[in-house]
Design a protein around this motif. Structure first.
Motif, short mmCIF file in Angstrom:
data_model
loop_
_atom_site.label_atom_id
_atom_site.label_comp_id
_atom_site.label_asym_id
_atom_site.label_seq_id
_atom_site.Cartn_x
_atom_site.Cartn_y
_atom_site.Cartn_z
N HIS A 567 0.82 -1.22 0.00
CA HIS A 567 0.00 0.00 0.00
C HIS A 567 0.85 1.26 0.00
O HIS A 567 0.45 2.29 -0.56
N ASP A 634 -10.07 -7.44 -4.31
CA ASP A 634 -8.68 -7.09 -4.59
C ASP A 634 -8.22 -7.68 -5.92
O ASP A 634 -7.45 -7.05 -6.65
N LEU A 637 -9.45 -5.56 -8.66
CA LEU A 637 -8.62 -4.35 -8.80
C LEU A 637 -7.43 -4.63 -9.71
O LEU A 637 -7.11 -3.84 -10.61
N TRP A 670 -10.25 -0.21 1.01
CA TRP A 670 -9.29 -0.79 0.09
C TRP A 670 -9.92 -2.07 -0.46
O TRP A 670 -10.30 -2.93 0.31
N PRO A 671 -10.19 -2.14 -1.76
CA PRO A 671 -9.51 -1.44 -2.85
C PRO A 671 -10.24 -0.23 -3.44
O PRO A 671 -9.92 0.16 -4.57
N ALA A 674 -7.77 2.56 -4.23
CA ALA A 674 -6.88 2.20 -5.33
C ALA A 674 -7.63 2.14 -6.66
O ALA A 674 -7.09 2.51 -7.71
#
Length: 921
Positions: A567, A634, A637, A670-671, A674
């Motif tokens: 991260h 995740d 992502l 998160w995510p 991002a």
């Protein structure tokens, strides 16, 4: 002659049908006769049925007189045959006439294949004809028989062994293995099964295609999403009828013994079966042999067992309910008398089905204890689930064991089954506070692991008031709340406060394991903030005896710290932590962390630039049902980020927006952060500046809400780049200074590199001489940290700046960026850098021309020819004329070349194929 043998349902008839439809046999007439299981079969019935199908192919003028012997037997085609010869005086002579006639007719029809299905049911006359045919078979006639292997050898095998053409060829069809079950499901029914479901399905069906197809059709719409449905699978009607018919052929004693066997297990233990059935070993062995003969049982590694789990289920369900309960009671008594340690799992199974609740609970608890001792939390959870789900078990007992279930289900990956049970118990009310707090904490952790970040977080927070008298459990709950990277809304100050409370509770608990869990959480909290003290604490914990003696916590901690390191941009440290986690996991047998390690490995490979096979691995992770719902977010992502660099911008934006919507709904910071940042960067690349600015601003809002400025670098940099491009720079200076103030002294490479780039962008506008130094330092920072894609972008920016100021070193910087993007396969970035190099007259190094090797996708020679002509300005029609191709073929090659090179239009081909555009050789 060819014999295709195999058990019922193995696919013999399907093979015959496919052979008949095979284009390679288009010149051969295929006649199929079906033998039937009749008490008094019609003589030569299947052969005559097959010959009647040949009516359109019969040429009456070419038939020999002998074929007339068939006319009385086949009135439907008698008009095509010669008149029957005078009747023979003897039965044997008459039969010989018919055999000669059938053989002559087959020869007349040739090339022809005579296929007799289920030849084990053929009448004696048909077998006699086949024996005659063995010695008089015309060269243009082929014979194929299908038969069940359990029926034994056909009577004609010996005759064909002495035939002039040699013995019959025997093709034995075997059951499907797990890989073939997957392929069968995909091809026949369009169902794409995960490997573990295919394994279980193969176990239940024995790999028999007929059984498999029946089962899949039953579950067609639910199986891919609900593999657990196999546990309670109802036997398809067609299969049940087949199994019951086989069972009915056994004598009463054998039927009784096989019924007892179905109660005990799929694998047959002769001694135990003899004891429970109260029959002699001779009787049991005889019953097993009879059941094997009809295909209910088979030998597996020299041990008898039911042919498949569904066969056992059919026999079991054929028993009256009272008989089943009585037999389970007898089985429990017999098993408990066996020498050695009592097999608690088997005893729990039989006690439950015998209706003995007290014994069931006792043995299930023992089985769960044993499973935990062996490190098999998944098995422990299953045993406890059975008790907690049972309506016969007293409520107080269910509550007591529900608390245990909550503890083991998290590590045992039994979330899907445990969540609704714990939810019902909590909704029912009337729980003691301490128990209610423990159940809420357990349920909250499971919800978080399923991706329900907000719901899980809130449930854990609600558990705290009920845990004030249980400091060890309270410390663990607070430690979970202290980790900041899971949920929206809570500020880092709140996480820090929970961490302090966790430390206080751990001191009260005086439990080394609890203290270790809290120290791990403290390190994660510091790490996400970029606090340099995090690494000192991590190294201290890693080197201490507490972690060394607790391999599960060791593996979990390393994975969590690796995620935190990614991260903030410490890729090399994440690599080291993952390597340690994998080593520890191998000896800890920690199932829960396996999937997470795979996911974090993918994320680390993405950051480190190891993209050779990453796209396929990420797609597989997204497509396969995951044990942790949050892990799928995740993985999505990574999928979107890869598409943003290597695929369609439209598809990437769609994937990222879908992820953003889901992450917001679930409350997963998160995510979400991002994903918004990645989308902002993509929108910048396609010059949708306003939209990029909006996404980056929303990402920064998330940072402000969490107070974690170590995450802020990329969102701030996207805002700065978008505002400069829009010539709206009024607010960027204060924003950049705010970033600098909040990460001062932080160990956060991504944020510091972004800060340097932002300051360089602003300095460039004012003519500050420090621009080059700051950009070079950003490249160096990212290189040391191992963040490959961001390093390439910084090198690209540095190269562009140097060239714009007449610094020849800019060429080397751009070549470095081009090399990074080429190795990654980042087509969009590769094309952009190649365009910049062409604009400055810089030759593309030969190894990167076209990016063929680097982009991981080879253009075919024809695709490259088409792309080069298009890059030179030719239309599709002109290319078609030049290469003597059709317009459709040119369009196909153009589409593939654009996709492989990451070009959005024909105009971009010149950059994607720089050697063709510049004429370099």
């Amino acid at each position: 002659m060819t014999i295709v043998e195999g058990e019922a349902g193995i696919g013999k008839s399907r093979l015959v049908r496919e052979l008949a439809d095979d284009p390679a046999l288009s010149g051969m007439l295929v006649l199929i006769g079906q033998c039937e299981q009749l008490h008094e079969p019609f003589p030569l019935g299947p052969v005559l049925d097959a010959l009647q199908q040949a009516a359109p192919a019969i040429r009456p003028e070419s038939l020999g007189a002998v074929t007339g012997a068939l006319a009385p037997l086949m009135p439907e085609i008698a008009h095509l045959l010669p008149p029957p010869p005078p009747a023979a005086a003897e039965e044997g002579a008459a039969r010989h006439q018919v055999f000669r006639a059938a053989t002559a007719l087959l020869e007349h029809l040739g090339p022809v294949a005579l296929v007799l299905e289920d030849a084990h049911w053929a009448d004696s006359g048909t077998f006699d004809l086949l024996s005659f045919l063995a010695f008089h078979q015309p060269a243009n006639v082929a014979v194929l028989l299908t038969t069940r292997v359990e029926s034994g050898p056909l009577p004609v095998v010996e005759a064909f062994a002495r035939a002039p053409a040699g013995p019959a060829k025997v093709l034995t069809l075997a059951p499907l293995d797990s890989a073939e079950v997957q392929e069968f499901s995909r091809r026949i029914l369009g169902v794409d099964l995960p490997a573990r479901v295919a394994d279980e399905l193969r176990e239940k069906t024995g790999g028999i295609p007929f059984v498999l197809e029946e089962v899949l059709r039953t579950l067609l719409e639910r199986l891919p999403e609900r593999p657990d449905l196999l546990d309670s699978l109802a036997v398809p009607t067609a299969l049940r009828d087949v199994m019951l018919q086989r069972l009915s052929t056994l004598d009463p004693v054998a039927r009784e013994i096989v019924g007892v066997a179905s109660v005990l297990a799929r694998r047959v233990d002769v001694e135990l079966l003899s004891s429970v059935a109260e029959r002699s070993t001779r009787e049991v062995v005889g019953a097993i042999a009879s059941a094997q003969a009809v295909g209910l049982l088979q030998d597996e590694n020299d041990h008898p067992q039911f042919r498949h789990a569904l066969a056992q289920q059919v026999v079991y369900e054929s028993l009256p309910a009272t008989s089943r309960r009585w037999l389970h009671e007898r089985a429990a008594v017999a098993i408990s008398a066996l020498p050695g340690a009592a097999p608690s799992a088997r005893l729990a199974y039989h006690s439950k089905r015998a209706g003995n609740t007290v014994q069931f609970v006792r043995y299930a608890e023992q089985a769960a204890d044993l499973a935990v001792t062996r490190g098999d939390d998944s098995a422990a959870a299953r045993f406890l689930l059975e008790v907690v789900e049972s309506g016969r078990v007293p409520f107080a007992t269910r509550l007591r064991l529900a608390a245990r279930l909550g503890r083991v289900a998290i590590d045992g990956l039994a979330h899907a089954e445990a969540v609704p049970i714990l939810t019902r118990l909590l909704d029912g009310g009337s729980l003691e506070p301490a128990l209610r707090g423990e159940l809420r904490f357990a349920l909250g952790r499971m919800l978080r692991q399923q991706g329900l970040a907000r719901a899980g977080f809130e449930l854990i927070r609600l558990s705290l008031p009920d845990l004030h008298d249980r400091p060890a459990l309270a410390a663990k709950a607070l430690a979970v709340l202290a980790v900041p990277e899971t949920v929206l809304g809570a500020h880092v100050r709140e996480h820090a406060d929970w961490c302090e409370q966790a430390e206080q509770a751990a001191r009260s608990a005086e439990d080394p394991d609890v203290e270790l869990a809290v120290r791990i959480a403290r390190a994660s909290l510091l790490l996400e903030q970029g606090d340099p003290a995090a690494w000192r604490l991590i190294d201290d914990v890693r080197g201490g005896p507490a972690l060394e003696s607790n391999p599960r916590e060791h593996a979990r901690a390393c994975v969590n710290w690796a995620q935190g390191a990614l991260h903030i941009g410490h890729v090399h440290r994440a690599d080291a932590l993952l390597a340690e986690a994998k080593q520890v996991m191998a000896r800890a047998d920690y199932v829960r962390v396996v999937g997470v390690i795979d996911l974090v490995t993918l994320a680390t490979d993405f950051s480190a630039g190891r993209w050779d096979t990453i796209s396929e691995r990420v797609d597989a992770f997204v497509d396969q049902p995951a044990e942790f719902g949050g892990a799928v977010l995740d993985a999505r992502l990574l999928q979107g980020a890869l598409l943003a660099s290597t695929g369609s911008a439209t598809e990437a934006a769609r994937a990222l927006r879908s992820l953003i919507q889901d992450a917001e709904e679930l409350g997963a910071v998160w995510p979400l952060l991002a994903a918004r940042t990645t989308l902002a960067r993509l929108l910048l690349t396609v010059e949708d500046l306003e939209a990029a600015l909006e996404e980056a601003a929303r990402a920064l809002d998330l940072v402000r809400a969490k107070g974690l400025w170590a995450w802020a670098g990329e969102p701030v940099q996207c805002i700065v780049e978008a505002r400069v491009a829009l010539d709206d720079v009024a607010q960027i200076e204060s924003l950049v200074e705010q970033l600098g103030a909040n990460i001062e002294g932080a160990d956060a490479p991504l944020a510091h590199a972004a800060l340097l780039s932002c300051r360089a962008i602003m300095a460039h506008r004012t003519g500050d001489a420090e621009v080059e130094r700051m950009l070079a330092e950003a490249v160096s920072t990212l290189h040391r940290a191992g963040v490959r894609l961001a390093e390439g972008r910084s090198a690209e920016r540095l190269g562009g700046f140097r060239l714009s100021h007449g610094d020849d070193r800019g060429s080397a910087s751009l070549e470095s960026a081009l090399g990074i993007f080429g190795e990654l396969g980042a087509r969009r970035e590769f094309s952009r850098v190649a365009r910049t190099m062409r604009e400055h007259g810089i030759a593309i190094p030969s190894r990167w021309r076209g990016g063929r090797r680097s982009l991981g996708v080879e253009l075919s020679e024809r695709e490259r020819e088409v792309a080069e002509l298009a890059a030179a300005g030719l239309t599709n029609k002109e290319i078609a004329a030049e290469l003597f191709l059709s317009m459709r073929t040119v369009e196909s090659h153009m589409s593939k070349a654009l996709h492989k090179l990451g070009a959005r239009s024909r105009r971009e081909l010149a950059d994607a194929l720089p050697d063709a555009a510049t004429g370099d050789s």
